[in-house]
Design a protein around this motif. Structure first.
Motif, PDB file in Angstrom:
ATOM      1  N   GLN A 199      55.134   3.287  36.751  1.00 50.17           N
ATOM      2  CA  GLN A 199      55.359   4.644  36.238  1.00 50.17           C
ATOM      3  C   GLN A 199      55.059   5.670  37.323  1.00 50.17           C
ATOM      4  OE1 GLN A 199      56.384   5.540  32.852  1.00 50.17           O
ATOM      5  NE2 GLN A 199      56.824   7.387  34.005  1.00 50.17           N
ATOM      6  N   GLN A 220      61.164   1.736  28.796  1.00 52.92           N
ATOM      7  CA  GLN A 220      60.920   0.292  28.830  1.00 52.92           C
ATOM      8  C   GLN A 220      59.538  -0.038  28.268  1.00 52.92           C
ATOM      9  OE1 GLN A 220      63.471  -1.763  29.571  1.00 52.92           O
ATOM     10  NE2 GLN A 220      64.535   0.192  29.739  1.00 52.92           N
ATOM     11  N   THR A 221      58.563   0.799  28.584  1.00 52.77           N
ATOM     12  CA  THR A 221      57.205   0.584  28.075  1.00 52.77           C
ATOM     13  C   THR A 221      57.174   0.720  26.551  1.00 52.77           C
ATOM     14  OG1 THR A 221      56.328   1.469  30.148  1.00 52.77           O
ATOM     15  CG2 THR A 221      54.802   1.331  28.289  1.00 52.77           C
ATOM     16  N   THR A 235      58.666  -2.274  24.927  1.00 55.45           N
ATOM     17  CA  THR A 235      57.769  -3.422  25.009  1.00 55.45           C
ATOM     18  C   THR A 235      56.687  -3.342  23.941  1.00 55.45           C
ATOM     19  OG1 THR A 235      58.175  -3.607  27.373  1.00 55.45           O
ATOM     20  CG2 THR A 235      56.200  -4.680  26.529  1.00 55.45           C
ATOM     21  N   VAL A 236      56.113  -2.170  23.739  1.00 55.89           N
ATOM     22  CA  VAL A 236      55.076  -2.013  22.713  1.00 55.89           C
ATOM     23  C   VAL A 236      55.672  -2.285  21.332  1.00 55.89           C
ATOM     24  CG1 VAL A 236      53.499  -0.374  21.621  1.00 55.89           C
ATOM     25  CG2 VAL A 236      53.722  -0.415  24.096  1.00 55.89           C
ATOM     26  N   VAL A 269      61.219   4.104  32.979  1.00 55.60           N
ATOM     27  CA  VAL A 269      60.022   3.265  32.896  1.00 55.60           C
ATOM     28  C   VAL A 269      59.300   3.506  31.569  1.00 55.60           C
ATOM     29  CG1 VAL A 269      57.746   2.797  33.908  1.00 55.60           C
ATOM     30  CG2 VAL A 269      59.725   3.098  35.390  1.00 55.60           C
ATOM     31  N   LEU A 270      59.210   4.754  31.154  1.00 57.26           N
ATOM     32  CA  LEU A 270      58.546   5.061  29.888  1.00 57.26           C
ATOM     33  C   LEU A 270      59.301   4.453  28.708  1.00 57.26           C
ATOM     34  CD1 LEU A 270      56.164   6.436  28.590  1.00 57.26           C
ATOM     35  CD2 LEU A 270      57.433   8.588  28.648  1.00 57.26           C
ATOM     36  N   ASP A 310      50.082  -3.277  33.706  1.00 57.21           N
ATOM     37  CA  ASP A 310      50.943  -3.633  34.840  1.00 57.21           C
ATOM     38  C   ASP A 310      52.053  -2.603  35.052  1.00 57.21           C
ATOM     39  OD1 ASP A 310      49.435  -5.914  35.126  1.00 57.21           O
ATOM     40  OD2 ASP A 310      50.881  -7.229  34.135  1.00 57.21           O
ATOM     41  N   TRP A 311      52.423  -1.879  33.992  1.00 50.48           N
ATOM     42  CA  TRP A 311      53.494  -0.890  34.098  1.00 50.48           C
ATOM     43  C   TRP A 311      52.997   0.430  34.678  1.00 50.48           C
ATOM     44  CZ3 TRP A 311      58.737  -1.154  32.994  1.00 50.48           C
ATOM     45  CH2 TRP A 311      59.164  -2.363  32.469  1.00 50.48           C
ATOM     46  N   ALA A 312      51.701   0.688  34.663  1.00 44.63           N
ATOM     47  CA  ALA A 312      51.167   1.975  35.128  1.00 44.63           C
ATOM     48  C   ALA A 312      51.532   2.271  36.586  1.00 44.63           C
ATOM     49  CB  ALA A 312      49.655   2.033  34.916  1.00 44.63           C
ATOM     50  N   LEU A 371      50.680  -3.874  29.586  1.00 43.52           N
ATOM     51  CA  LEU A 371      51.036  -2.464  29.765  1.00 43.52           C
ATOM     52  C   LEU A 371      50.345  -1.867  30.983  1.00 43.52           C
ATOM     53  CD1 LEU A 371      51.082  -1.297  26.061  1.00 43.52           C
ATOM     54  CD2 LEU A 371      53.028  -1.717  27.570  1.00 43.52           C
TER      55      LEU A 371
END
Length: 184
Positions: free
Chosen positions: A26, A56-57, A60-61, A53-54, A21-23, A19
């Motif tokens: 975002q 997708q995050t 993923t969680v 993006v949010l 990596d997504w910051a 996660l």
């Protein structure tokens, strides 16, 4: 010694690293939304890239949480917390969908207003009676697959809510131990 730790068995990275990596993505998406708003291509408050993006995050969680069930990682005393967390993630996803729907309406109104201001009636031309329409339904944001995912998320949220309540009741009736038992 001195190098990074070896990857975990199966090649999975812990969720917190994944996660993280997504910051940056975002931030980039939010910046892109801001640039498009300043350029007049998006209405204020419309943030399609940041929301994407949010979403997708969140998905993923939720996948990581479900993977914990498949791998039998959770002890029964952790189930209530996992279901509660999954319910919160689903609720946030549904809130984001509502924001997307509202933003689609705002964007469509802005585009229609810009198109109307760009068209001027030519002198001596008859008005088209069919052009004047009553109030139109706001556009629906997302594909049928997105709408299906939202409905699945709604159902998941309700199931998780019910399971949290059931587990709470079972604990109060002392049908489930509160803590894991220690091996001898």
């Amino acid at each position: 010694p001195g190098g990074p730790p070896p990857p975990p068995p199966g090649g999975r990275r812990p969720p917190r690293h994944f996660l993280a990596d997504w910051a940056p993505l975002q931030e980039l998406a939010d910046d892109l939304d801001g640039q498009l708003q300043r350029a007049g291509l998006l209405q204020p408050g419309v943030q399609p890239y940041g929301i994407w993006v949010l979403v997708q995050t969140l998905q993923t969680v939720r996948r990581f949480l479900l993977l914990g069930f498949e791998l039998e990682l959770y002890h029964h005393c952790e189930l209530q917390m996992v279901f509660w967390y999954s319910e919160c993630l689903c609720d946030l996803r549904l809130q984001l969908h509502a924001v997307c729907q509202k933003a689609a309406g705002v964007q469509a109104t802005g585009v229609a207003a810009a198109a109307a201001s760009g068209k001027k009636e030519k002198p001596g031309k008859k008005k088209n009676r069919g052009a004047e329409k009553g109030p139109q339904r706001p556009p629906v944001a997302g594909s049928p697959a997105t709408r299906q995912e939202v409905l699945l998320c709604l159902a998941t949220r309700e199931v998780c809510s019910g399971l949290v309540t059931l587990l709470s009741l079972l604990q109060r009736l002392q049908q489930l131990p509160l803590r894991p038992s220690r091996p001898p």
